[in-house]
Design an enzyme around this catalytic site. Structure first.
Site, short mmCIF file in Angstrom:
data_model
loop_
_atom_site.label_atom_id
_atom_site.label_comp_id
_atom_site.label_asym_id
_atom_site.label_seq_id
_atom_site.Cartn_x
_atom_site.Cartn_y
_atom_site.Cartn_z
N ARG A 1 0.84 -1.27 -0.25
CA ARG A 1 0.12 -0.02 0.11
C ARG A 1 0.89 1.15 -0.01
NH1 ARG A 1 -1.70 0.27 6.34
NH2 ARG A 1 0.27 -0.43 7.15
N TYR B 1 9.75 8.90 16.40
CA TYR B 1 9.70 8.55 14.96
C TYR B 1 11.02 9.30 14.21
CZ TYR B 1 8.11 8.58 9.94
OH TYR B 1 8.21 8.43 8.73
#
Lengths: 376, 496, 255
Positions: C15, C161
């Site tokens: 995806r 992150y």
């Protein structure tokens, strides 16, 4: 893939191949039909021939990525020496043809689960290229010719594809009194001379077929005897395979000049067949009035001339190395990269001879010389 | 297409250009073309030229060898000077004729020519003669009496190959021993030797008069056999480069009294010891090995075709092969490989195919490099160290090389035995004690030159080519024995 | 077709950005290994698209942080494809990008950092280690690692992150230095906010507007925008570039 799968796939393929060979004249066959069958054959070989599959994978060419027969990875013929390239296990094969092992002493093998396709390929092509009533009328064919074979019999050389080819020629296209002239005692010169004298007397067209070096041996013998012949009109000669160190080496022009002089057969009726153990189909020229002659094959084989390093096709008129794609060679690898150089001529080619074994430009030792040095 | 002005090859002292027949050799590279006119002499012209060179060489005997070295030095200086017209011509045309990368030719010329400057020529002389004055006059010798060395009245060089400047080695050797010199140009590089002769004619006409540079078409098929036989009959000594068959053909045509000095094709290799394979050194060592492989696309007899790499170092043989591949990839951009003939491409392809096929059966074999790329590295790292078959094997040339992994480098020696007569250079990267131990073993196996990696293609001045005495092999000694000297005393005017 | 006869592994390709990159390679003739973690159906769909685009697609499941699974994948690639020319390390651990709900530094535990380092770095490390033998069979191999422009400009400080992605950039540079001599290049592509992807689906319009306002090229990146730079770095068009990070964010980060 289990065995029955391989056999089913093979059986279907053989039917298609025989139909394709029977499907008539070259002009009628488009690229599409050839391509479709070539991809089928490739998929069969990829699925059932493990070493070939590894080879194809290594080249990044798999049935999923290959769209055209030109992309099917061509196996270098040297690989036939080191690998068993057969979809069917060798022990299940009806016949194994082997090369004469001219270099390295290792012989390349081609496995044939059945000779049905080989034989059909040979006879359909031979009829068209060697049996016309006269060279100008390819459509009118002789059914049979009286033949003399300058090569040992198939029984004497069961692994020789040439012995099989010539035996097939004799059986399918020779008259009942056709015969071999090479037996246990070697070339039977007396028998050949007697036969050629008879042919001269009878006035019936005669065909001499054999290895190129066999003709050299015969001509040397005839020269020693001071004999020459003038075979009847319509007689023809088929030579193949070159000299392979078995006889003196002659330049093609000299060779065909001699053939013509000794047997009274015009150079235009001296046909050279170009074939190899690693194929199931042969190429022919339309006589050797001019050398090097142009060779071509039937619609189930195609050839490309490439640069051996890059694999790219060379333009028409340039020298390249021959790649043959022989659909009839369904059990091994249909696409093979030869060591023969040629010049492309619109789908046909002029054969120039071996392309390997370059001398070093400098003073560094090259492979051929090294191998010679290593021999005791 | 840009066509260069035609070049006239060779050097024919005493013959006028218009009385000689000329043939044309055509060269092309990219869009450039060059025609080279090469002389094709008839037998009478061969005889005249030979007589001219012989006569001039007789006069040369009176000149001190030091003066000859000085003249050669002047000519070499012209070729080292990048602004000199001869040098500029060499830089322009040699890449076109040979196909080699222009930068590679330029660098190669300079490093090669440096070995022919005056100090290096002196090294050359002292290497073989100890006392070079023995070439000028009778010199006392240890056993008593005197000796003087004489070069052949007519020394014929049969040059071969396309490595630029290669003929200079033997040509200079001949001049130093004051030989009358005739050299046959190689068809693959027919320019350099003739240029050198003409530069000599500019700096020292007398010396250049002893030197002719000729050409004939070699080979059994369509070769100019008449001229070849004529020259072979004229020569006192023949020095020839070439493959076994070509040399054998010459030998068979020579009168038994003619001295024959064949320099056949050779095979060379490299060795990398464990001690050179730590993470700080391995890359640099691989870089130097790659340089040796790249130089003249492995056409030199000193070019490595196999690299033996010892196991057990911090960097494995397989990793070393990877570094070597990376270096060759970089060199391909810096000094691209020349365009290959179809035959050469076929040889490379055949070698690649064979390596690839072996790899299917043997997971210890790897082939690095793209089929369409300009280099390939094969790595053999099997349990037997690849020694099941002869470990030394020629590669496909033109930047193809095999890395063979070994537990100990000396394991390679046994595999060298069948090729004793063909071995030449071993480039070695190893610690001093290993270097000497290996050199002893290799010398015993037939290797005649051991050098550093990165220097394989650049032999130092005074190198004994193929282990021979390049100058000493050319001369004959004339000895005045002690008895003659003693007896002469009796006949002296001043005898008591 | 620039990638004809070439084989490329794209991790996390079922995806979003990964799928867009896989399709772009296939359109240039490549055989694309569509690696995925969970969504087999989506991965098969991407593989089918690859085939219809003129290349080949092969969906292969493997958790890139699982050493055994990645090794198994490497073995299959080796056996069935025989070659690997480029790797795109795109898989990453799910992360909620929401400037208004992001964790403040003093709310974070070391475990949050470790989780992101595992996702961004361990996966890339594991894939690189396992695929290297295959990659080294041929010259000109290329590794492209997906970072983020937040490493250069923490528009929103997603600490865990962005720190993990910063480590990835450092990892890539060191790997570039190690593999350069072997002829293998390692580079990063650092996207800005990419929309739409599963990770950015919930991003609010005002956030997007704010980013657009600061972006010279005046829009948000699409997954397809990543394909060009990735293909460039995977091809020999960039053969003399290694250890670089290309910012693909419409000019938000420069230099």
């Amino acid at each position: 893939m289990d065995v029955s799968d391989a056999r089913t796939s093979e059986a279907r393929l053989i039917d298609e191949l025989l139909a394709f060979i029977a499907s008539g004249d070259i002009e009628g066959i488009g690229d599409d039909a050839f391509n479709r069958l070539a991809l089928r054959v490739f998929a069969h070989q990829f699925d059932h021939n493990a070493p070939y599959r590894r080879f194809a994978v290594q080249r990044g060419r798999t049935p999923r990525t290959v769209r055209s027969w030109r992309e099917v990875p061509a196996v270098p013929i040297s690989a036939f020496k080191d690998l068993t390239l057969s979809c069917r296990p060798p022990e299940e094969c009806e016949r194994v043809f082997m090369t004469s092992g001219t270099t390295r002493g290792v012989r390349g093998k081609s496995h044939h689960p059945t000779l049905a396709v080989y034989d059909r390929s040979m006879t359909a092509n031979f009829a068209r290229r060697f049996m016309p009533a006269d060279p100008g009328r390819p459509d009118q064919r002789q059914a049979r010719l009286r033949m003399g074979i300058l090569f040992p019999t198939e029984e004497a050389m069961p692994n020789s594809s040439l012995a099989h080819y010539l035996a097939l020629a004799l059986r399918e296209f020779g008259t009942s009194d056709s015969r071999h002239f090479i037996g246990d005692g070697g070339l039977d010169v007396a028998a050949v001379t007697a036969e050629l004298e008879r042919a001269e007397r009878d006035g019936e067209p005669y065909a001499l077929l054999g290895a190129s070096y066999g003709f050299v041996h015969l001509m040397d013998a005839l020269r020693a005897l001071g004999r020459r012949f003038s075979l009847p009109a319509g007689s023809r000669i088929l030579d193949t395979g070159g000299f392979k160190g078995q006889s003196r080496e002659l330049e093609p022009d000299e060779f065909y000049e001699c053939l013509s002089a000794f047997f009274g057969v015009p150079r235009s009726a001296c046909i050279n067949m170009y074939g190899m153990t690693e194929l199931s189909t042969q190429f022919y020229d339309d006589g050797n009035a001019v050398c090097p002659s142009v060779k071509s094959g039937p619609h189930w084989i195609r050839s490309r001339l490439i640069n051996p390093l890059t694999g790219e096709e060379v333009p028409d008129g340039a020298v390249g190395v021959l790649v043959h794609h022989d659909l009839a060679h369904f059990n091994c690898a249909s696409a093979i990269l030869t060591e023969d150089a040629g010049i492309a001529a619109g789908g046909r080619f002029r054969l120039l001879g071996r392309a390997d074994g370059a001398d070093a430009k400098g003073c560094s030792m090259a492979v051929e010389e090294f191998l010679k040095a290593a021999r005791p | 297409m840009a066509a260069h002005d035609a070049e006239i090859a060779g050097h024919l002292p005493g013959l006028a250009a218009d009385e000689v027949a000329w043939r044309t050799l055509a060269f092309a590279r990219g869009g450039e073309t060059l025609e080279v006119a090469v002389p094709a002499l008839d037998e009478a012209q061969v005889a005249r030229l030979a007589a001219h060179v012989r006569a001039a060489a007789c006069r040369l005997r009176e000149r001190p060898v030091g003066a000859i070295a000085a003249a050669i030095d002047l000519a070499v200086a012209r070729l080292l000077d990048r602004s000199d017209p001869w040098r500029r011509k060499a830089e322009r045309l040699l890449p076109l004729v040979t196909g080699y990368d222009a930068e590679m030719v330029r660098l190669g010329l300079t490093s090669y020519l440096k070995t022919f400057r005056r100090p290096q020529l002196q090294t050359f002389l002292v290497e073989d003669f100890g006392n070079p004055l023995v070439l000028d006059d009778f010199q006392p010798i240890p056993k008593g009496g005197f000796a003087r060395a004489f070069g052949p009245g007519l020394l014929l060089h049969v040059w071969a190959g396309n490595v630029p400047g290669l003929p200079l080695w033997s040509l200079v050797s001949g001049l130093l021993v004051k030989a009358g010199t005739v050299g046959k140009l190689p068809s693959a590089e027919p320019l350099f030797a003739g240029w050198f002769a003409r530069i000599l004619a500019e700096v020292d006409p007398d010396l250049a008069d002893c030197l002719a540079v000729v050409w004939w078409k070699g080979g059994d098929r369509g070769g100019d056999e008449a001229q070849e036989r004529a020259w072979l009959a004229q020569a006192d000594t023949v020095l020839a480069y070439g493959g076994t068959e070509a040399l054998d053909a010459i030998r068979r045509r020579l009168p038994v009294t003619t001295r024959f000095l064949p320099y056949g094709h050779r095979i060379s290799f490299a060795m990398v010891a464990r001690s050179a394979l730590d993470t700080g050194k391995a890359q640099a060592v691989a870089g130097r090995a790659a340089w040796d492989v790249m130089r003249y696309d492995q056409q030199g007899c000193y070019s490595p075709q196999t690299i033996f790499v010892e196991r057990g170092g911090r960097v494995s043989p397989r990793d070393f092969a990877g570094y070597l591949a990376g270096e060759l990839a970089g060199l391909e951009i810096r000094h691209p490989r020349r365009a290959l003939s179809l035959e050469e491409a076929g040889s490379v392809a055949a070698w690649r195919h064979a390596e690839e096929t072996k790899g299917f059966a043997d997971p210890g074999r790897t082939l690095l490099g793209d089929p369409a790329g300009a280099w390939s590295v094969a790595c053999v790292d099997g349990p037997g160290g690849g020694l099941g078959e002869a470990a030394l094997a020629p590669c496909g040339l033109n930047r193809t090389v095999t890395v063979v992994a070994l537990d100990r480098l000396e394991d390679a020696v046994l595999g060298l035995v069948p090729y004793r007569a063909f071995l030449q250079t071993a480039g070695i990267a190893a610690a001093p004690e290993e270097l000497f131990r290996l050199s002893g073993l290799l010398g015993g196996a037939g290797v005649t030159r051991v050098c550093a990696l990165g220097r394989m293609t650049a032999p130092e001045a005074g190198w004994h080519h193929d282990g021979r005495f390049n100058l000493l092999d050319l001369v004959t000694l004339t000895e005045i024995e002690h008895s003659a000297e003693q007896a002469a005393d009796d006949f002296a005017r001043y005898a008591d | 077709m620039k990638f004809r006869d070439r084989t490329v592994l794209v991790t996390g390709a079922s995806r979003g950005i990964g799928a867009a990159i896989a399709r772009a390679f296939a359109a240039e003739g490549a055989t694309v290994v569509v690696n995925y973690l969970r969504n087999a159906e989506a991965a098969e769909w991407v593989a089918a698209e690859c085939r219809s685009l003129g290349g080949d697609g092969w969906a292969l499941q493997a958790d890139v942080t699982d050493d055994g699974a990645v090794r198994a994948m490497a073995d299959r690639l080796s056996d069935e494809l025989g070659r690997l020319d480029a790797i795109v390390n795109n898989a990453f651990r799910p992360y909620a990008f929401d400037p208004e709900k992001r964790a403040l530094f003093w709310d974070l535990e070391w475990g949050d950092y470790r989780s992101q380092v595992d996702g961004a770095l361990k996966g890339t490390f594991t894939v690189c280690r396992a695929m290297l033998p295959l990659l080294r069979r041929r010259p000109g191999g290329s590794i492209v690692n997906m970072a983020t422009d937040l490493v250069a400009r923490p528009t929103v400080p997603y600490h865990d992150y962005a720190t993990a992605k910063s480590a990835l950039v450092g990892f890539s540079r060191n790997l570039a230095a190690e593999l350069g001599p072997l002829g293998i290049r390692v580079n990063c592509v650092a996207p800005g906010l990419v929309y739409p992807t599963d990770a950015s689906r919930s991003t609010r319009e005002d956030v997007k507007d704010r980013i657009i306002a600061q972006t010279p090229l005046r829009r948000i990146a699409t997954p397809e925008d990543m394909a060009g730079p990735v293909l460039f770095l995977a091809s020999d068009w960039s053969r003399f570039m290694t250890g670089q990070t290309l910012y693909v964010d419409g000019g938000l980060v420069m230099g």
